[in-house]
Design a protein around this motif. Structure first.
Motif, PDB file in Angstrom:
ATOM      1  N   LYS A 217      26.014  49.656  43.967  1.00  0.00           N
ATOM      2  CA  LYS A 217      25.993  48.200  43.859  1.00  0.00           C
ATOM      3  C   LYS A 217      27.116  47.729  42.952  1.00  0.00           C
ATOM      4  O   LYS A 217      27.351  48.284  41.882  1.00  0.00           O
ATOM      5  CB  LYS A 217      24.649  47.728  43.310  1.00  0.00           C
ATOM      6  CG  LYS A 217      24.520  46.217  43.218  1.00  0.00           C
ATOM      7  CD  LYS A 217      23.170  45.805  42.633  1.00  0.00           C
ATOM      8  CE  LYS A 217      23.081  44.283  42.498  1.00  0.00           C
ATOM      9  NZ  LYS A 217      21.798  43.859  41.892  1.00  0.00           N
ATOM     10  N   LEU A 218      27.815  46.699  43.387  1.00  0.00           N
ATOM     11  CA  LEU A 218      28.919  46.145  42.620  1.00  0.00           C
ATOM     12  C   LEU A 218      28.840  44.627  42.659  1.00  0.00           C
ATOM     13  O   LEU A 218      28.799  44.032  43.736  1.00  0.00           O
ATOM     14  CB  LEU A 218      30.260  46.616  43.201  1.00  0.00           C
ATOM     15  CG  LEU A 218      31.531  46.117  42.511  1.00  0.00           C
ATOM     16  CD1 LEU A 218      31.620  46.649  41.085  1.00  0.00           C
ATOM     17  CD2 LEU A 218      32.770  46.532  43.295  1.00  0.00           C
ATOM     18  N   VAL A 219      28.780  44.007  41.488  1.00  0.00           N
ATOM     19  CA  VAL A 219      28.744  42.545  41.384  1.00  0.00           C
ATOM     20  C   VAL A 219      30.057  42.085  40.752  1.00  0.00           C
ATOM     21  O   VAL A 219      30.401  42.510  39.650  1.00  0.00           O
ATOM     22  CB  VAL A 219      27.553  42.060  40.541  1.00  0.00           C
ATOM     23  CG1 VAL A 219      27.561  40.532  40.439  1.00  0.00           C
ATOM     24  CG2 VAL A 219      26.235  42.539  41.132  1.00  0.00           C
ATOM     25  N   SER A 220      30.791  41.252  41.463  1.00  0.00           N
ATOM     26  CA  SER A 220      32.080  40.756  40.976  1.00  0.00           C
ATOM     27  C   SER A 220      32.019  39.252  40.785  1.00  0.00           C
ATOM     28  O   SER A 220      31.478  38.528  41.628  1.00  0.00           O
ATOM     29  CB  SER A 220      33.199  41.109  41.963  1.00  0.00           C
ATOM     30  OG  SER A 220      33.304  42.505  42.122  1.00  0.00           O
ATOM     31  N   THR A 221      32.579  38.811  39.664  1.00  0.00           N
ATOM     32  CA  THR A 221      32.624  37.381  39.351  1.00  0.00           C
ATOM     33  C   THR A 221      34.072  36.917  39.374  1.00  0.00           C
ATOM     34  O   THR A 221      34.950  37.554  38.770  1.00  0.00           O
ATOM     35  CB  THR A 221      32.016  37.107  37.963  1.00  0.00           C
ATOM     36  OG1 THR A 221      30.671  37.581  37.940  1.00  0.00           O
ATOM     37  CG2 THR A 221      32.028  35.617  37.657  1.00  0.00           C
ATOM     38  N   TYR A 222      34.317  35.824  40.076  1.00  0.00           N
ATOM     39  CA  TYR A 222      35.670  35.284  40.215  1.00  0.00           C
ATOM     40  C   TYR A 222      35.698  33.824  39.763  1.00  0.00           C
ATOM     41  O   TYR A 222      34.689  33.116  39.808  1.00  0.00           O
ATOM     42  CB  TYR A 222      36.136  35.358  41.675  1.00  0.00           C
ATOM     43  CG  TYR A 222      36.159  36.741  42.250  1.00  0.00           C
ATOM     44  CD1 TYR A 222      37.299  37.532  42.178  1.00  0.00           C
ATOM     45  CD2 TYR A 222      35.032  37.268  42.891  1.00  0.00           C
ATOM     46  CE1 TYR A 222      37.324  38.803  42.718  1.00  0.00           C
ATOM     47  CE2 TYR A 222      35.048  38.540  43.426  1.00  0.00           C
ATOM     48  CZ  TYR A 222      36.195  39.306  43.342  1.00  0.00           C
ATOM     49  OH  TYR A 222      36.214  40.568  43.877  1.00  0.00           O
ATOM     50  N   TYR A 223      36.873  33.390  39.336  1.00  0.00           N
ATOM     51  CA  TYR A 223      37.107  31.993  38.985  1.00  0.00           C
ATOM     52  C   TYR A 223      38.363  31.530  39.713  1.00  0.00           C
ATOM     53  O   TYR A 223      39.393  32.227  39.697  1.00  0.00           O
ATOM     54  CB  TYR A 223      37.282  31.830  37.476  1.00  0.00           C
ATOM     55  CG  TYR A 223      36.046  32.166  36.679  1.00  0.00           C
ATOM     56  CD1 TYR A 223      35.124  31.178  36.321  1.00  0.00           C
ATOM     57  CD2 TYR A 223      35.783  33.485  36.302  1.00  0.00           C
ATOM     58  CE1 TYR A 223      33.982  31.494  35.594  1.00  0.00           C
ATOM     59  CE2 TYR A 223      34.646  33.810  35.576  1.00  0.00           C
ATOM     60  CZ  TYR A 223      33.748  32.812  35.234  1.00  0.00           C
ATOM     61  OH  TYR A 223      32.612  33.124  34.521  1.00  0.00           O
ATOM     62  N   LEU A 224      38.285  30.374  40.339  1.00  0.00           N
ATOM     63  CA  LEU A 224      39.435  29.841  41.047  1.00  0.00           C
ATOM     64  C   LEU A 224      40.423  29.234  40.057  1.00  0.00           C
ATOM     65  O   LEU A 224      40.071  28.874  38.936  1.00  0.00           O
ATOM     66  CB  LEU A 224      38.995  28.779  42.061  1.00  0.00           C
ATOM     67  CG  LEU A 224      38.063  29.251  43.174  1.00  0.00           C
ATOM     68  CD1 LEU A 224      37.763  28.102  44.127  1.00  0.00           C
ATOM     69  CD2 LEU A 224      38.663  30.430  43.931  1.00  0.00           C
ATOM     70  N   PHE A 475      32.973  34.761  53.160  1.00  0.00           N
ATOM     71  CA  PHE A 475      33.481  33.387  53.263  1.00  0.00           C
ATOM     72  C   PHE A 475      34.596  33.231  52.239  1.00  0.00           C
ATOM     73  O   PHE A 475      34.378  33.363  51.031  1.00  0.00           O
ATOM     74  CB  PHE A 475      32.363  32.380  52.978  1.00  0.00           C
ATOM     75  CG  PHE A 475      32.760  30.949  53.233  1.00  0.00           C
ATOM     76  CD1 PHE A 475      32.701  30.404  54.511  1.00  0.00           C
ATOM     77  CD2 PHE A 475      33.210  30.140  52.191  1.00  0.00           C
ATOM     78  CE1 PHE A 475      33.066  29.094  54.746  1.00  0.00           C
ATOM     79  CE2 PHE A 475      33.589  28.829  52.411  1.00  0.00           C
ATOM     80  CZ  PHE A 475      33.520  28.305  53.699  1.00  0.00           C
ATOM     81  N   HIS A 476      35.806  32.975  52.709  1.00  0.00           N
ATOM     82  CA  HIS A 476      36.945  32.869  51.799  1.00  0.00           C
ATOM     83  C   HIS A 476      36.797  31.620  50.937  1.00  0.00           C
ATOM     84  O   HIS A 476      36.485  30.543  51.438  1.00  0.00           O
ATOM     85  CB  HIS A 476      38.258  32.810  52.593  1.00  0.00           C
ATOM     86  CG  HIS A 476      39.455  33.145  51.768  1.00  0.00           C
ATOM     87  ND1 HIS A 476      40.078  32.234  50.953  1.00  0.00           N
ATOM     88  CD2 HIS A 476      40.150  34.309  51.632  1.00  0.00           C
ATOM     89  CE1 HIS A 476      41.103  32.807  50.353  1.00  0.00           C
ATOM     90  NE2 HIS A 476      41.173  34.069  50.749  1.00  0.00           N
ATOM     91  N   PRO A 477      36.993  31.745  49.628  1.00  0.00           N
ATOM     92  CA  PRO A 477      36.767  30.609  48.728  1.00  0.00           C
ATOM     93  C   PRO A 477      37.718  29.434  48.944  1.00  0.00           C
ATOM     94  O   PRO A 477      37.404  28.302  48.584  1.00  0.00           O
ATOM     95  CB  PRO A 477      36.972  31.214  47.332  1.00  0.00           C
ATOM     96  CG  PRO A 477      37.809  32.425  47.558  1.00  0.00           C
ATOM     97  CD  PRO A 477      37.391  32.951  48.891  1.00  0.00           C
TER      98      PRO A 477
END
Length: 496
Positions: A217-224, A475-477
Motif C-alpha cells: 500500500k502506498l499513499v501519496s499526497t500532492y499539491y498543485l 483522474f488527472h488533476p
C-alpha cells in the motif's frame, strides 16, 4: 667462522632488502590470519595483503638480488671480502645494544602490523570514500548520507569482497585519480554503472526478489502549483510480487527478477533510458522479442550491441545516491506541515526558487531566502508579517532540500541523475512499458496503469472520495484531455 652463504650475500644492500622482505612477508601472514578469523572479511583486506605488501616484498627481494650482483662484481674486481660487525654478548656494550635493537625491531614489527590494519580499515570507511580520497564525490556522499542505505558501507556495493573486484574498481577509477590531481574531471562525475558488479553479488545479499509477493500500500499526497496549493491524494496498491512462482501467479513488478524468467534488452545510451529492443524468455524456454515501433535497430546495430540481462539496478538505479526532484520534496514537507500549506503559492514559489540556476551553493541558499521573502512581502505583505515564523521555517526546509540535492559547483541536480523507479519525472517503467514495444505476434508491452498498481482511491481537496476495492480510473488533476494517456508523464513533469 665459516660463512653459511656465499660471500656475495654479505653486503648492506642485500641485508636491507632481506629485512624489508621479511617484515613484508610477516605482515602478509598476519593479515591472512586476521582475515581467516574475520566473520565478514573487508574488501580492502585483499588489496593490502595481496597487492600492497607483496609489492614491498618483491622490492625487498629485488634489493637482495641487486646487492648480490653488485657485491659479486665488486669481489671479481679483486676487492676484499666485506667483514660484518662482530657481536660479542660478553661485552656489556654489545649486549645492551643487541637487546635495544632487538626490542626496537619487535616494536617496529608490532606497530607495522597495527598500522597496516588501521590503514586498510580506514580506507574501508565511508569517510575515506566521501571526504578524503574522493572529495569530488561530495554530491554522491551527501546524497548517500540521507539515503535508505546510509548504514551500508560504500565498498559493500561498489566493491564487495574479494581482490578481483577491488582491483577492477580501482583500475576503472584510475583515470579519476589523474583527473582530480590535474582538475580534469567531468562535472558531474558520471555514474559508473558499467563497472558495478552484478546485483546478485550485492543487492541480493540482503534483498531477495523471490520473497517479494502480494501488494504494497502506498499513499501519496500532492499539491498543485496554484495559489491555494490545492491538495489531492492517491491511495494505491503497488504489485511488488512475481519473484517466486511458488507464491502464486507471477504477475507483479518482480516478475522481471524471477530466477526462472530471463529478460534481456539493448540500450542505445549510457544512462539506459532508451531501450528499443527487449527479449523475454520464460521458464519453458519460449522467447518473445519486443521492438520499439518508434525506433528499430538495424541488423548491424543488433549484431554490434551487447544485450544486458535485467537485474535490480535496471530499475533501482539510484538505491543510495538519490537526488530528489523539487516537486516530490516540497510535497512531502507540505504534507508534514514543515512547509505550511496555507501559505499562498508556496508550492510554486519553492519549486521556482530551487530550480533557479546558481553558481555556488552559498549564493543559492542566500537567494532562496531572498526570493521567498520578497515574493510574500510584495504580494502578501500582511501575511508576511503575521506568518513570519512559518515563512522562516519554510525557508529553512527549502534550503535543506537544495543542500541535499543540488551541487552547482559540480553541475549536479536531479535532472542529471534520473531515477528509474516510477515514471513521473523520468521515463522509468515507460522505457519499455510505453505501449509502443511490439512483438511479431502482435503482443504489446502495456502501459496500462493497472499492470503495476491498482488505484484504490483518489480524492481532490473539497471533492468527494472516489473509492473502489477493484480500482478506480485515474483522474488527472489538471485538464489535459487524453494527453496523459498517450504521452509519458516525464514529458511534461520533467520540463521544469
Amino acid at each position: 667462522m665459516k660463512r653459511k652463504y656465499p660471500d656475495s650475500f654479505y653486503n648492506p644492500t642485500t641485508l636491507v632488502g632481506g629485512a624489508l622482505a621479511a617484515v613484508s612477508f610477516s605482515l602478509v601472514l598476519f593479515l591472512m590470519v586476521l582475515e581467516a578469523f574475520e566473520k565478514n572479511p573487508k574488501p580492502y583486506m585483499g588489496i593490502v595483503a595481496f597487492v600492497i605488501l607483496p609489492t614491498f616484498l618483491l622490492f625487498g627481494i629485488g634489493l637482495m638480488i641487486f646487492g648480490i650482483l653488485n657485491e659479486r662484481k665488486r669481489l671479481a674486481s679483486g676487492k676484499k671480502t666485506r667483514r660484518l660487525p662482530v657481536i660479542d654478548l660478553n661485552d656489556p656494550a654489545h649486549r645492551f645494544s643487541t637487546i635495544m635493537i632487538s626490542f626496537g625491531a619487535i616494536l617496529l614489527l608490532i606497530f607495522s602490523a597495527f598500522g597496516s590494519f588501521k590503514v586498510y580499515e580506514y580506507t574501508d570507511s565511508d569517510e575515506f570514500c566521501g571526504t578524503i580520497c574522493h572529495s569530488v564525490m561530495a554530491p554522491e556522499y551527501t546524497a548517500y548520507q540521507y539515503s535508505p542505505h546510509a548504514k551500508v558501507g560504500c565498498v559493500q556495493c561498489h566493491i564487495g569482497s574479494g581482490v578481483s573486484w577491488f582491483v577492477k574498481a580501482k583500475i576503472s577509477g584510475s583515470y579519476q585519480v589523474y583527473s582530480v590531481l590535474f582538475n580534469k574531471y567531468s562535472r558531474p562525475i558520471p555514474t559508473p554503472i558499467e563497472n558495478l558488479r552484478p546485483a546478485q553479488q550485492t543487492c541480493e545479499q540482503c534483498h531477495w526478489p523471490k520473497h517479494f509477493f502480494s501488494e504494497k500500500k502506498l499513499v501519496s499526497t500532492y499539491y498543485l502549483s496554484d495559489e491555494k496549493n490545492s491538495k489531492f491524494t492517491i491511495n494505491l496498491l503497488v504489485k511488488i510480487g512475481g519473484g517466486n512462482i511458488e507464491a502464486g501467479p507471477t504477475n507483479g513488478i518482480h516478475w522481471h527478477m524471477n530466477i526462472g524468467n530471463e529478460v534481456t534488452y539493448i540500450t542505445t545510451d549510457p544512462a539506459r533510458e532508451k531501450i528499443p529492443w527487449v527479449k523475454s524468455k520464460s521458464m519453458d524456454g519460449k522467447e518473445v522479442i519486443y521492438e520499439s515501433t518508434e525506433y528499430s535497430l538495424t541488423k548491424e546495430e543488433k549484431s554490434k550491441a551487447e544485450a544486458r540481462r535485467m537485474d535490480c539496478i535496471d530499475c533501482h538505479n539510484r538505491p543510495s545516491h538519490i537526488y530528489h526532484d523539487p516537486f516530490t520534496s516540497v510535497n512531502h514537507l507540505m504534507s508534514l506541515n514543515w512547509v505550511d500549506p496555507t501559505l499562498p503559492n508556496i508550492k510554486s514559489v519553492a519549486v521556482d526558487a530551487l530550480e533557479n540556476p546558481y553558481q555556488t551553493k552559498e549564493a543559492a541558499l542566500d537567494s532562496i531566502k531572498l526570493l521567498i521573502n520578497q515574493f510574500y512581502q510584495n504580494n502578501y505583505p500582511q501575511l508576511a508579517s503575521s506568518k513570519k515564523s512559518q515563512l522562516e521555517r519554510a525557508i529553512q526546509e527549502i534550503q535543506k532540500i537544495y543542500s541535499r540535492n543540488y551541487f552547482p559547483e559540480m553541475n549536479v541536480s536531479w535532472k542529471k541523475f534520473p531515477n528509474h523507479i516510477g515514471h513521473m519525472y523520468s521515463p522509468g517503467c515507460f522505457r519499455c512499458h510505453d505501449g509502443k514495444h511490439k512483438s511479431k505476434e502482435g503482443k504489446v508491452l502495456s502501459r496500462d496503469c493497472n499492470v503495476c498498481h491498482t488505484i484504490l482511491s483518489q480524492q481532490f481537496e473539497r471533492d468527494t472520495l472516489r473509492l473502489s476495492l477493484s480500482g478506480v480510473d485515474y483522474f488527472h488533476p489538471v485538464d489535459v484531455g487524453s494527453a496523459w494517456k498517450e504521452e509519458n508523464c516525464s514529458d511534461c513533469h520533467a520540463k521544469k
